[in-house]
Design a protein around this motif. Structure first.
Motif, mmCIF file in Angstrom:
data_model
loop_
_atom_site.group_PDB
_atom_site.id
_atom_site.type_symbol
_atom_site.label_atom_id
_atom_site.label_comp_id
_atom_site.label_asym_id
_atom_site.label_seq_id
_atom_site.Cartn_x
_atom_site.Cartn_y
_atom_site.Cartn_z
ATOM 1 N N THR A 117 9.329 7.646 3.377
ATOM 2 C CA THR A 117 8.751 8.009 2.077
ATOM 3 C C THR A 117 8.953 6.848 1.107
ATOM 4 O O THR A 117 9.687 5.892 1.388
ATOM 5 N N SER A 118 8.322 7.000 -0.041
ATOM 6 C CA SER A 118 8.171 5.867 -0.955
ATOM 7 C C SER A 118 9.459 5.374 -1.611
ATOM 8 O O SER A 118 9.805 4.187 -1.513
ATOM 9 N N THR A 119 10.162 6.247 -2.314
ATOM 10 C CA THR A 119 11.294 5.772 -3.108
ATOM 11 C C THR A 119 12.342 5.041 -2.252
ATOM 12 O O THR A 119 12.713 3.903 -2.570
ATOM 13 N N ILE A 149 -3.198 4.681 -0.720
ATOM 14 C CA ILE A 149 -4.095 5.801 -0.619
ATOM 15 C C ILE A 149 -3.321 7.129 -0.779
ATOM 16 O O ILE A 149 -3.624 8.121 -0.130
ATOM 17 N N HIS A 150 -2.366 7.108 -1.721
ATOM 18 C CA HIS A 150 -1.588 8.315 -2.015
ATOM 19 C C HIS A 150 -2.480 9.382 -2.652
ATOM 20 O O HIS A 150 -3.496 9.054 -3.249
ATOM 21 N N VAL A 151 -2.067 10.637 -2.536
ATOM 22 C CA VAL A 151 -2.763 11.703 -3.253
ATOM 23 C C VAL A 151 -2.386 11.666 -4.730
ATOM 24 O O VAL A 151 -1.290 11.221 -5.046
ATOM 25 N N GLY A 194 4.181 11.101 11.416
ATOM 26 C CA GLY A 194 3.440 10.632 10.246
ATOM 27 C C GLY A 194 4.438 10.399 9.129
ATOM 28 O O GLY A 194 5.655 10.384 9.365
ATOM 29 N N LYS A 195 3.929 10.251 7.932
ATOM 30 C CA LYS A 195 4.794 10.169 6.747
ATOM 31 C C LYS A 195 5.884 11.247 6.855
ATOM 32 O O LYS A 195 5.627 12.318 7.397
ATOM 33 N N TYR A 196 7.033 10.986 6.365
ATOM 34 C CA TYR A 196 8.203 11.889 6.352
ATOM 35 C C TYR A 196 8.950 11.928 7.697
ATOM 36 O O TYR A 196 10.060 12.433 7.775
ATOM 37 N N GLY A 227 1.545 -1.786 -10.754
ATOM 38 C CA GLY A 227 1.115 -0.647 -9.949
ATOM 39 C C GLY A 227 2.195 0.401 -9.793
ATOM 40 O O GLY A 227 2.953 0.694 -10.714
ATOM 41 N N LYS A 228 2.289 0.930 -8.584
ATOM 42 C CA LYS A 228 3.230 2.031 -8.353
ATOM 43 C C LYS A 228 4.677 1.536 -8.400
ATOM 44 O O LYS A 228 5.031 0.570 -7.731
ATOM 45 N N TRP A 229 5.494 2.246 -9.135
ATOM 46 C CA TRP A 229 6.910 1.897 -9.260
ATOM 47 C C TRP A 229 7.741 2.877 -8.437
ATOM 48 O O TRP A 229 8.266 2.561 -7.402
ATOM 49 N N SER A 258 2.821 -1.449 3.905
ATOM 50 C CA SER A 258 2.724 -0.091 3.373
ATOM 51 C C SER A 258 4.130 0.486 3.256
ATOM 52 O O SER A 258 5.049 0.043 3.956
ATOM 53 N N ASP A 259 4.289 1.474 2.371
ATOM 54 C CA ASP A 259 5.648 1.983 2.129
ATOM 55 C C ASP A 259 6.103 3.013 3.152
ATOM 56 O O ASP A 259 7.295 3.257 3.310
ATOM 57 N N ASN A 260 5.129 3.640 3.829
ATOM 58 C CA ASN A 260 5.459 4.637 4.865
ATOM 59 C C ASN A 260 4.178 4.973 5.592
ATOM 60 O O ASN A 260 3.094 4.530 5.211
ATOM 61 N N GLY A 261 4.322 5.813 6.604
ATOM 62 C CA GLY A 261 3.179 6.134 7.435
ATOM 63 C C GLY A 261 2.207 7.115 6.810
ATOM 64 O O GLY A 261 2.350 7.508 5.649
ATOM 65 N N ALA A 281 0.839 -1.193 0.000
ATOM 66 C CA ALA A 281 0.000 0.000 0.000
ATOM 67 C C ALA A 281 0.875 1.245 0.000
ATOM 68 O O ALA A 281 2.052 1.201 0.357
ATOM 69 N N ASP A 282 0.261 2.356 -0.364
ATOM 70 C CA ASP A 282 0.970 3.633 -0.380
ATOM 71 C C ASP A 282 0.394 4.534 0.719
ATOM 72 O O ASP A 282 -0.802 4.848 0.686
ATOM 73 N N ASP A 283 1.202 4.897 1.674
ATOM 74 C CA ASP A 283 0.806 5.871 2.715
ATOM 75 C C ASP A 283 -0.282 5.366 3.672
ATOM 76 O O ASP A 283 -0.935 6.182 4.334
ATOM 77 N N ILE A 284 -0.493 4.068 3.746
ATOM 78 C CA ILE A 284 -1.470 3.573 4.737
ATOM 79 C C ILE A 284 -0.765 3.504 6.094
ATOM 80 O O ILE A 284 0.298 2.889 6.226
HETATM 81 CA CA CA Z 1 4.194 6.467 0.130
#
Ligand code: CA
Ligand code: NG6
Length: 523
Positions: free
Chosen positions: A88-90, A291-293, A373-375, A141-143, A343-346, A48-51
């Motif tokens: 963060t994601s990358t 659930i990324h923007v 949170g994220k970051y 999906g997301k790369w 998930s990839d991050n918070g 997941a992204d940002d869950i």
């Molecule tokens: Ca993310």
């Protein structure tokens, strides 16, 4: 007494980490004895992204229902102390796939949509390992790990984009180059843009707007979703993004359909690679946009939660999970498929669009009570949901063992009986027993990474290395956990990191700092 305890502990830590580092440098991935390797199961990673830690029903969320994820957790092991490699994601994805800490390189930060491939084509990844173990491998999906090589924006967007996922182990790919909020807003299948009309070539830029193209900043009346910060460049599907693009109109995605598109591709991959017909197991890395923007779930999820698009995107994520699980069920593959969900991050509530996530949050707590949170360097940045299911092989239940996504590579190596080439995945350690819940023994330490510093968790303590980074981000309203002073928290007594005990436990502070320094000094 306490002092002595800390010293003894440090000695033990040194013994533990030096021991495991040595193993990693030699043959970290070999199973203990030949013949102990189980039959190779299929492996599906739902990323997941940002869950956030508190965003799923099985982790305590009440305002959003996630029955499919909850089922997975019920049938598997649910971890309460699991960590992504970064906030963060990358960098998180880099660590997950390569088994090398992202901070070992200086080019693994959040990638632009025109970044060259961050994992070099020579690198041996978890996907290379699975391919060499005889698996059909796919990323869907997301790369967000860059494409091509050399300069930024040197990709052949209208031809074969190379190097790409196929060069680092994924024989099939259907991806978004970066994120939902970054250009190019197109799907790329096996390294070619999908549905591209040669008479309307795609152009991408992160430096110069294309003449005549409307932007979020200049044409806000064209927007259906408005930015709250940033995100005011190219307009695609009525949503302004980061980065510019022109042309490629027939190839542009419709945000409302992204979950449907990528979930269908994931389901198709499972169907066409059913081991019953191919004779080979499969490895699927499925990265959701949810659930990324920008959070623009399909209209059928509108109002699913009363929390607006952020909550509805969680419902959509859970729907994707349900489709994957139902596919495995219908093909009789559930028993022989190891599913990992994480998930990839918070979490982040306002990540740059006015989508009512803040206004409609209500009592929902995306971080499950963790700070930041994220970051962030605080716990919510990297402590994430982590569920492992393999029916009959896992010990069902909840585990509080310390686990990190950095261990994916070595754990898959043990699972499949593969020996990795020297130098591959230097930071990854086998954690198969822990991930299957058959041992409660977790890692002795976890290293985390925020947008500005490194953290170390060991023996229930958390050390945050000093940094000059901002303490707080006013746009996202997130405490980033950065401080020019050293921070030390006792996570067992103070899981929300409110009492910095660096001054009252100087020995512990020093031992944690030394441990982090030595771990980061090892190449
Ligand atoms: Ca993310
Ligand atoms: C930030 C973006 C944010 C998000 C993030 C990456 C702005 C103002 N914010 O720079 O919206 O895209 O990068 O998120 O542009 S991640 O989950 O892919 O790491």
């Amino acid at each position: 007494m306490e002092k002595k305890g800390f010293k003894a502990h440090r000695k033990e830590m040194n013994r533990l980490f030096l021991g495991t580092a040595f193993l990693a440098a030699t043959a970290s991935c070999a199973p203990d004895k030949a013949g102990e390797v189980p039959d190779k199961p299929n492996v599906v990673i739902i990323y997941a992204d940002d869950i956030g830690y508190g965003d799923l029903g099985c982790y305590g969320a009440k305002a959003v229902k996630t029955p499919n994820t909850d089922r997975l957790a019920h049938e598997g092991v649910r971890f309460t102390n699991a960590y992504a490699c970064a906030a963060t994601s990358t960098p998180s994805r880099y660590g997950l796939l390569t088994g090398q800490y992202p901070w070992r390189r200086n080019d693994t930060g959040i990638a632009r949509g025109d970044a060259p491939m961050i994992i070099r084509k020579e690198q041996y990844t978890a996907a290379s390992l699975m391919r060499d173990a005889g698996y059909h491998t796919a990323v869907v999906g997301k790369w967000h790990l860059g494409l091509g090589e050399g300069e930024f924006n040197s990709q052949e967007w209208n031809g074969l984009i190379t190097p790409g996922p196929a060069d680092i182990g994924f024989t099939y790919s259907y991806i978004m180059a970066a994120t939902g909020d970054r250009t190019p807003c197109v799907f790329i299948e096996n390294q070619r843009v999908v549905n591209l009309d040669p008479s309307d070539p795609l152009e991408v830029s992160y430096t110069t707007p294309f003449e005549g193209e409307p932007l979020g900043s200049t044409h806000p009346h064209l927007l259906k979703v408005h930015p709250s910060h940033g995100h005011d460049q190219a307009i695609v599907n009525g949503i302004s993004r980061i980065g510019y693009m022109r042309g490629g109109n027939s190839a542009r995605w419709i945000d409302e359909n992204i979950a449907d598109s990528i979930t269908q591709k994931a389901v198709n991959f499972i169907r066409t690679n059913n081991p019953a017909t191919t004779g080979k197991p499969f490895f699927l890395y499925f990265g959701t946009q949810d659930i990324h923007v920008p959070r623009v779930p399909h209209p059928r999820f509108a109002g699913a939660t009363g929390m607006g698009p952020r909550g509805d995107a969680i419902a959509e994520f859970d729907w994707s999970v349900g489709r994957i699980l139902a596919t495995l069920d219908s093909l009789g593959l559930t028993e022989n498929t190891l599913v990992i969900l994480s998930s990839d991050n918070g979490p982040v509530v306002d990540d740059g669009y006015l989508d009512q996530a803040v206004e409609l949050l209500g009592d929902h707590n995306p971080s499950g009570g963790l700070r930041g949170g994220k970051y962030s360097a605080f716990e919510a940045g990297t402590r994430i949901p982590f569920v492992v299911r393999w029916p009959g092989k896992v010990k069902q239940g909840v585990s509080d063992a310390l686990v990190s996504q950095i261990d994916l590579f070595a754990t898959l190596a043990t699972l499949t009986g593969q020996q990795a080439p020297a130098g591959a995945a230097p930071d990854s350690r086998d954690a198969l027993g822990t991930w299957l819940g058959t041992t409660s023994q977790g890692r002795s330490f976890v290293i985390g990474q925020s947008t500005g510093t490194l953290t170390l968790i060991a023996d229930g303590f958390k050390f945050i290395a000093p940094s000059k980074g901002a303490k707080y981000n006013r746009n996202t309203c997130i405490e980033l956990g950065h401080d020019t002073l050293m921070q030390l928290y006792n996570l067992r007594e103070d899981s929300s990191e409110h009492f910095n005990i660096a001054d009252i436990a100087p020995d512990k502070r020093t031992s944690m700092k030394r441990m982090l320094d030595s771990l980061t000094a090892i190449q």
